[in-house]
Design an enzyme around this catalytic site. Structure first.
Site, PDB file in Angstrom:
ATOM      1  N   LYS A   1       2.282  -3.395  -7.823  1.00  0.00           N
ATOM      2  CA  LYS A   1       3.829  -3.036  -8.109  1.00  0.00           C
ATOM      3  C   LYS A   1       4.706  -4.138  -7.615  1.00  0.00           C
ATOM      4  O   LYS A   1       5.695  -4.566  -8.017  1.00  0.00           O
ATOM      5  CB  LYS A   1       4.361  -1.825  -8.058  1.00  0.00           C
ATOM      6  CG  LYS A   1       5.747  -1.436  -8.476  1.00  0.00           C
ATOM      7  CD  LYS A   1       5.892  -1.910 -10.260  1.00  0.00           C
ATOM      8  CE  LYS A   1       7.401  -1.787 -10.570  1.00  0.00           C
ATOM      9  NZ  LYS A   1       7.657  -2.603 -11.674  1.00  0.00           N
TER      10      LYS A   1
ATOM     11  N   TRP B   1      -3.924  -2.120  -1.503  1.00  0.00           N
ATOM     12  CA  TRP B   1      -3.793  -3.269  -2.263  1.00  0.00           C
ATOM     13  C   TRP B   1      -4.379  -4.264  -1.252  1.00  0.00           C
ATOM     14  O   TRP B   1      -3.781  -4.834  -0.459  1.00  0.00           O
ATOM     15  CB  TRP B   1      -2.692  -3.662  -2.889  1.00  0.00           C
ATOM     16  CG  TRP B   1      -2.705  -4.775  -3.911  1.00  0.00           C
ATOM     17  CD1 TRP B   1      -3.484  -4.683  -4.941  1.00  0.00           C
ATOM     18  CD2 TRP B   1      -2.146  -5.942  -3.826  1.00  0.00           C
ATOM     19  NE1 TRP B   1      -3.247  -5.850  -5.752  1.00  0.00           N
ATOM     20  CE2 TRP B   1      -2.365  -6.624  -4.995  1.00  0.00           C
ATOM     21  CE3 TRP B   1      -1.223  -6.675  -2.901  1.00  0.00           C
ATOM     22  CZ2 TRP B   1      -1.919  -8.048  -5.284  1.00  0.00           C
ATOM     23  CZ3 TRP B   1      -0.607  -7.841  -3.254  1.00  0.00           C
ATOM     24  CH2 TRP B   1      -1.192  -8.521  -4.339  1.00  0.00           C
TER      25      TRP B   1
ATOM     26  N   GLU C   1       9.363 -14.415 -20.784  1.00  0.00           N
ATOM     27  CA  GLU C   1       9.210 -13.083 -20.078  1.00  0.00           C
ATOM     28  C   GLU C   1       8.508 -12.328 -21.061  1.00  0.00           C
ATOM     29  O   GLU C   1       7.579 -11.557 -20.958  1.00  0.00           O
ATOM     30  CB  GLU C   1      10.827 -12.161 -20.030  1.00  0.00           C
ATOM     31  CG  GLU C   1      10.443 -10.750 -19.773  1.00  0.00           C
ATOM     32  CD  GLU C   1       9.639 -10.300 -18.529  1.00  0.00           C
ATOM     33  OE1 GLU C   1       9.431 -10.887 -17.838  1.00  0.00           O
ATOM     34  OE2 GLU C   1       9.576  -9.036 -18.452  1.00  0.00           O
TER      35      GLU C   1
ATOM     36  N   CYS D   1       0.972  -1.361   0.103  1.00  0.00           N
ATOM     37  CA  CYS D   1      -0.080   0.119   0.153  1.00  0.00           C
ATOM     38  C   CYS D   1       0.966   1.351  -0.146  1.00  0.00           C
ATOM     39  O   CYS D   1       2.144   1.208   0.243  1.00  0.00           O
ATOM     40  CB  CYS D   1      -0.792   0.035   1.182  1.00  0.00           C
ATOM     41  SG  CYS D   1      -1.779  -1.459   1.630  1.00  0.00           S
TER      42      CYS D   1
ATOM     43  N   HIS E   1       7.747 -32.346 -27.830  1.00  0.00           N
ATOM     44  CA  HIS E   1       7.201 -33.173 -26.872  1.00  0.00           C
ATOM     45  C   HIS E   1       5.920 -32.981 -26.351  1.00  0.00           C
ATOM     46  O   HIS E   1       5.533 -33.135 -25.198  1.00  0.00           O
ATOM     47  CB  HIS E   1       8.390 -33.288 -25.689  1.00  0.00           C
ATOM     48  CG  HIS E   1       9.819 -33.535 -26.018  1.00  0.00           C
ATOM     49  ND1 HIS E   1      10.092 -34.885 -26.434  1.00  0.00           N
ATOM     50  CD2 HIS E   1      10.758 -32.708 -26.449  1.00  0.00           C
ATOM     51  CE1 HIS E   1      11.530 -34.779 -26.723  1.00  0.00           C
ATOM     52  NE2 HIS E   1      11.697 -33.659 -26.922  1.00  0.00           N
TER      53      HIS E   1
ATOM     54  N   ASN F   1       0.286  -0.599   6.180  1.00  0.00           N
ATOM     55  CA  ASN F   1       0.910  -1.384   5.037  1.00  0.00           C
ATOM     56  C   ASN F   1       1.309  -2.704   5.647  1.00  0.00           C
ATOM     57  O   ASN F   1       2.078  -2.584   6.733  1.00  0.00           O
ATOM     58  CB  ASN F   1       1.948  -0.570   4.389  1.00  0.00           C
ATOM     59  CG  ASN F   1       2.433  -1.225   2.875  1.00  0.00           C
ATOM     60  OD1 ASN F   1       1.791  -2.188   2.496  1.00  0.00           O
ATOM     61  ND2 ASN F   1       3.719  -1.018   2.917  1.00  0.00           N
ATOM     62  N   GLY F   2       0.870  -3.947   5.016  1.00  0.00           N
ATOM     63  CA  GLY F   2       1.643  -5.010   5.336  1.00  0.00           C
ATOM     64  C   GLY F   2       0.245  -6.032   5.769  1.00  0.00           C
ATOM     65  O   GLY F   2      -0.687  -5.898   5.610  1.00  0.00           O
TER      66      GLY F   2
ATOM     67  N   ARG G   1       1.500   1.568  -5.980  1.00  0.00           N
ATOM     68  CA  ARG G   1       1.586   0.730  -4.852  1.00  0.00           C
ATOM     69  C   ARG G   1       0.458  -0.199  -4.571  1.00  0.00           C
ATOM     70  O   ARG G   1       0.563  -1.123  -4.061  1.00  0.00           O
ATOM     71  CB  ARG G   1       2.425   1.358  -3.609  1.00  0.00           C
ATOM     72  CG  ARG G   1       3.947   1.797  -3.894  1.00  0.00           C
ATOM     73  CD  ARG G   1       4.079   2.622  -2.692  1.00  0.00           C
ATOM     74  NE  ARG G   1       4.531   1.666  -1.244  1.00  0.00           N
ATOM     75  CZ  ARG G   1       5.422   1.282  -1.094  1.00  0.00           C
ATOM     76  NH1 ARG G   1       6.726   1.706  -1.564  1.00  0.00           N
ATOM     77  NH2 ARG G   1       5.710   0.397  -0.114  1.00  0.00           N
TER      78      ARG G   1
ATOM     79  N   LYS H   1       4.943 -10.669 -20.157  1.00  0.00           N
ATOM     80  CA  LYS H   1       4.513  -9.351 -20.453  1.00  0.00           C
ATOM     81  C   LYS H   1       3.161  -9.244 -21.163  1.00  0.00           C
ATOM     82  O   LYS H   1       2.218  -8.563 -20.743  1.00  0.00           O
ATOM     83  CB  LYS H   1       5.538  -8.638 -21.328  1.00  0.00           C
ATOM     84  CG  LYS H   1       6.793  -8.354 -20.696  1.00  0.00           C
ATOM     85  CD  LYS H   1       6.335  -7.197 -19.747  1.00  0.00           C
ATOM     86  CE  LYS H   1       7.233  -6.845 -18.680  1.00  0.00           C
ATOM     87  NZ  LYS H   1       7.506  -8.079 -17.437  1.00  0.00           N
TER      88      LYS H   1
ATOM     89  N   GLU I   1       0.199 -10.138 -18.548  1.00  0.00           N
ATOM     90  CA  GLU I   1       0.058  -8.945 -17.740  1.00  0.00           C
ATOM     91  C   GLU I   1      -0.650  -7.789 -18.234  1.00  0.00           C
ATOM     92  O   GLU I   1      -1.431  -6.985 -17.589  1.00  0.00           O
ATOM     93  CB  GLU I   1       1.410  -8.440 -17.106  1.00  0.00           C
ATOM     94  CG  GLU I   1       2.107  -9.328 -16.229  1.00  0.00           C
ATOM     95  CD  GLU I   1       3.487  -8.445 -15.679  1.00  0.00           C
ATOM     96  OE1 GLU I   1       3.327  -7.877 -14.582  1.00  0.00           O
ATOM     97  OE2 GLU I   1       4.191  -8.289 -16.415  1.00  0.00           O
TER      98      GLU I   1
HETATM   99  C1  AGP Z   1       6.785  -8.292 -13.715  1.00  0.00           C
HETATM  100  O1  AGP Z   1       6.129  -7.496 -14.868  1.00  0.00           O
HETATM  101  C2  AGP Z   1       5.562  -8.342 -12.552  1.00  0.00           C
HETATM  102  N1  AGP Z   1       5.100  -7.044 -12.342  1.00  0.00           N
HETATM  103  C3  AGP Z   1       6.146  -9.301 -11.531  1.00  0.00           C
HETATM  104  O2  AGP Z   1       6.093 -10.561 -12.030  1.00  0.00           O
HETATM  105  C4  AGP Z   1       7.180  -9.083 -10.481  1.00  0.00           C
HETATM  106  O3  AGP Z   1       8.354  -9.222 -11.491  1.00  0.00           O
HETATM  107  C5  AGP Z   1       7.456  -9.830  -9.483  1.00  0.00           C
HETATM  108  O4  AGP Z   1       6.132  -9.716  -8.637  1.00  0.00           O
HETATM  109  C6  AGP Z   1       8.674  -9.480  -8.664  1.00  0.00           C
HETATM  110  O5  AGP Z   1       8.655  -8.477  -8.148  1.00  0.00           O
HETATM  111  P1  AGP Z   1      10.049  -7.573  -7.425  1.00  0.00           P
HETATM  112  O6  AGP Z   1      11.140  -7.901  -8.683  1.00  0.00           O
HETATM  113  O7  AGP Z   1       9.581  -6.500  -6.889  1.00  0.00           O
HETATM  114  O8  AGP Z   1      10.349  -8.915  -6.152  1.00  0.00           O
END
Ligand code: AGP
Length: 619
Positions: free
Chosen positions: A614, A78, A488, A2, A511, A105-106, A30, A492, A495
């Site tokens: 994030k 969040w 990756e 948060c 396979h 936060n947490g 955040r 992307k 996401e």
């Molecule tokens: C990547 O685009 C994502 N936002 C997610 O996979 C991210 O890489 C993952 O949550 C790890 O986050 P961090 O690098 O802050 O630990």
């Protein structure tokens, strides 16, 4: 995770609310499923909170303006405990007459026990959150002690889990009390006013003088002072530093989205991460790695723990570090490592990779590794965050603040930092490949310019993203260091465009996955450099041939000058030629651009995709 903001000033006007709302705007990345503010006014505590994006809170404040104040706290959430509703939004209230407000936060892991205790005392709850339990506990202690800092000290010693708390009370205008454990809290020092934030973006528009609080510390701020104590009440000190990036760095710098800005910052992210790593003779020097050279020479196993994109950076690093150091490298998803009874001892080096430094899965893996006696090293992009603080050593990436939820520049910086680490270990161990260190570092220095060049030739990728906007599924293939790049690229697209996308090792196709190939199925293939050993290039070209023969629409990422791919490619996206090991730093860029523009073509929120935050600070 948060967003948290606190402010105290001298004059009773709208500054407090304006500062907090500005901070919440910068912190919205955040977490953004609800938001709220609380002010200490002449009539006591006044608060407003709304589910949904910050805009909803702004609208509510416009409809019902709050009284002027000089003391305020604000929060973007969040959700962890309790859905994103108005009632579950922070702040939460406590104490006699609800004269206390708290934001958090947490996760408070023992909130059930504490809630039961309060309910038995007749306390009534309005939300499902763990935060409200802390608010009610703090209110009760304040009513008993009459001092907000002392009340906070009692409460934090009863809480288990990860938390940053900020509280205000109607009896104490001009005071905000904060506390942190396993979650960040930074003080911003102003002139006759002071700030608190979950990171410096909360107050960067007002001051660059910051004090980072350490684990288990409480801070009391008033307009003229900030006082830090430990949870045990003993005087303590945070770590003072000057924030080196300005407010503009957290803005979009002229790009439509943070993600596009950050993709274009990748040359700097790589270049800055390389800065200051070698001495005048060209030898690698890593002064922030606080593990002795002797201990590092004794490392006989490396385990990389990370999540998501960071884990794919680790997968790329595995190939390079094993090649240069001859040390076995395993990449373990942090949330799997934590519970798989890993084989770890004093000669194991556990390397965590995290952009935010707050990912709870990765933090718990690091703590577990430490408990098992491993040396721990954090590759992290966020100074002062929790994971580096919990690690024996840190190797910071210098990608600058990464605001977009989808990680891009951090990915390249993480690979760069892992390469530096691998070369450093090779240098220490005098491995055959130690001589490579200088030549690899020299070639790495040239990568930023190649990324810049590549970014200037993405028009066709943007066009493809636009005419493929209705695509329902895309596959990604790669081999060796190209395999994590394929993974990756798929992530992307998932996401950002919310469509099915899957990455495979190209050799795995026959396979099973080749059954997925249907007429017109778009498939990206990351082709290794023609200079790659083991005939890998030739094998990938035949993979392209296999799927093209079955009707796939082959979109090939190939090095400049590689003509072998032409007969089997519907599209060829060229990347500047480079050594095989460095190719991921270039091959991923077209995949980032493709996902960005396909998401934009679909009218989706590029910087804040649905369901994502994030940094995932819950397990
Ligand atoms: C990547 O685009 C994502 N936002 C997610 O996979 C991210 O890489 C993952 O949550 C790890 O986050 P961090 O690098 O802050 O630990």
């Amino acid at each position: 995770m948060c967003g948290i903001v606190g402010y105290v000033g001298r004059t009773m006007d709208d500054t407090a609310l304006d500062v907090v709302m500005e901070g919440l705007t910068r912190l919205e990345y955040r977490g953004y499923d609800s938001a709220g503010v609380a002010l200490v006014t002449d009539d006591g505590i006044d608060a407003e909170k709304r589910s949904g994006k910050l805009e909803n809170l702004r609208a509510a404040l416009a409809a019902r303006p709050l009284p002027t104040s000089r003391t305020a706290i604000g929060h973007t959430r969040w959700a962890t405990h309790g859905g994103p509703t108005d009632g579950n939004a922070h702040p939460h209230r406590g104490g006699e007459g609800d004269r206390l407000a708290l934001i958090h936060n947490g996760i408070i892991e023992n909130f059930h026990v504490l809630k039961k205790e309060l309910v038995e005392e007749g306390v009534e709850f309005r939300s499902e959150t763990d935060t409200e339990v802390a608010a009610k506990l703090l209110g009760r202690e304040y009513d008993r002690l009459g001092d907000l800092t002392k009340a906070m000290q009692v409460v934090v010693n009863r809480l288990e889990g990860a938390f940053t708390l900020l509280a205000v009370h109607a009896d104490s205008p001009g005071t905000v009390v904060g506390a942190r454990r396993n979650s960040p809290l930074v003080v911003g020092l102003g002139d006759g006013e002071n700030y608190l934030g979950s990171d410096v973006a909360a107050f960067i528009g007002h001051t660059r003088q910051a004090v980072e609080l350490g684990q288990d510390q409480i801070v009391t701020i008033t307009p003229d002072r900030h006082e830090v104590i430990g949870f045990d009440g003993a005087p303590a000190e945070g770590r003072a530093y000057e924030v080196t990036w300005d407010a503009a760095a957290a803005e979009k710098g002229g790009y439509p989205t943070f993600m596009e800005k950050e993709i274009h910052e990748q040359p700097h992210a790589v270049a800055d991460t390389l800065l200051g790593r070698t001495d005048e003779s060209g030898r690698l020097v890593l002064d922030e790695v606080r593990i002795s050279e002797e201990q590092l020479r004794g490392v006989d196993r490396i385990i990389i723990v990370a999540c998501g994109t960071a884990a794919y950076a680790g997968m790329v690093a595995k190939y390079a570090v094993e090649h240069w150091t001859r040390i076995p490298v395993e990449v373990s998803l942090a949330h799997e490592f934590r519970y798989c009874d890993p084989i770890v001892d004093g000669t194991t080096l556990v390397v965590s990779i995290s952009q935010s430094g707050e990912t709870m899965d990765t933090l718990m893996a690091v703590k577990h590794a430490s408990d098992l006696g491993a040396m721990t090293l954090s590759v992290c992009n966020t100074h002062g965050s929790t994971i580096p603080r919990e690690s024996d050593a840190v190797l910071y990436t210098h990608a600058g603040p990464e605001i977009a939820v989808a990680s891009t520049k951090a990915f390249l910086a993480q690979i760069t930092a892992c390469y530096i680490l691998g070369l450093y270990l090779a240098q220490l161990r005098g491995e055959t490949y130690a001589d490579d260190a200088k030549s690899v570092m020299a070639e790495l220095q040239g990568i930023p310019a190649k990324i810049e060049d590549l970014l200037g030739r993405m028009d066709r990728v943007v066009e493809m993203a636009n005419f493929m906007a209705d695509t329902r599924s895309v596959l990604f293939l790669g081999r060796n260091v190209g395999y994590p790049v394929a993974m990756e690229g798929a992530l992307k697209l998932k996401e950002l465009a919310y469509i099915h996308a899957e990455g495979f090792a190209a050799g795995e196709l026959k396979h099973g996955p080749i059954a997925l190939i249907d007429a017109g199925q778009p498939v990206f293939i990351v082709v290794p450099s023609p200079d790659t050993p083991h005939e890998l290039h030739k094998k990938v070209v035949s993979n392209i041939q296999e799927i093209r023969a079955r009707g796939a629409r082959t979109i090939v990422i190939a090095h400049d000058g590689d003509e072998d791919v032409e007969p089997y490619a519907n599209e060829v996206i060229r990347i500047p030629r480079c050594s095989p090991m460095l190719a991921p730093l270039l091959a991923v860029v077209p995949l980032q651009i493709f996902a960005l523009h396909l998401s934009t073509a679909k009218g989706l929120d590029v910087d804040q995709p649905r369901n994502l935050a994030k940094s995932v600070t819950v397990e």
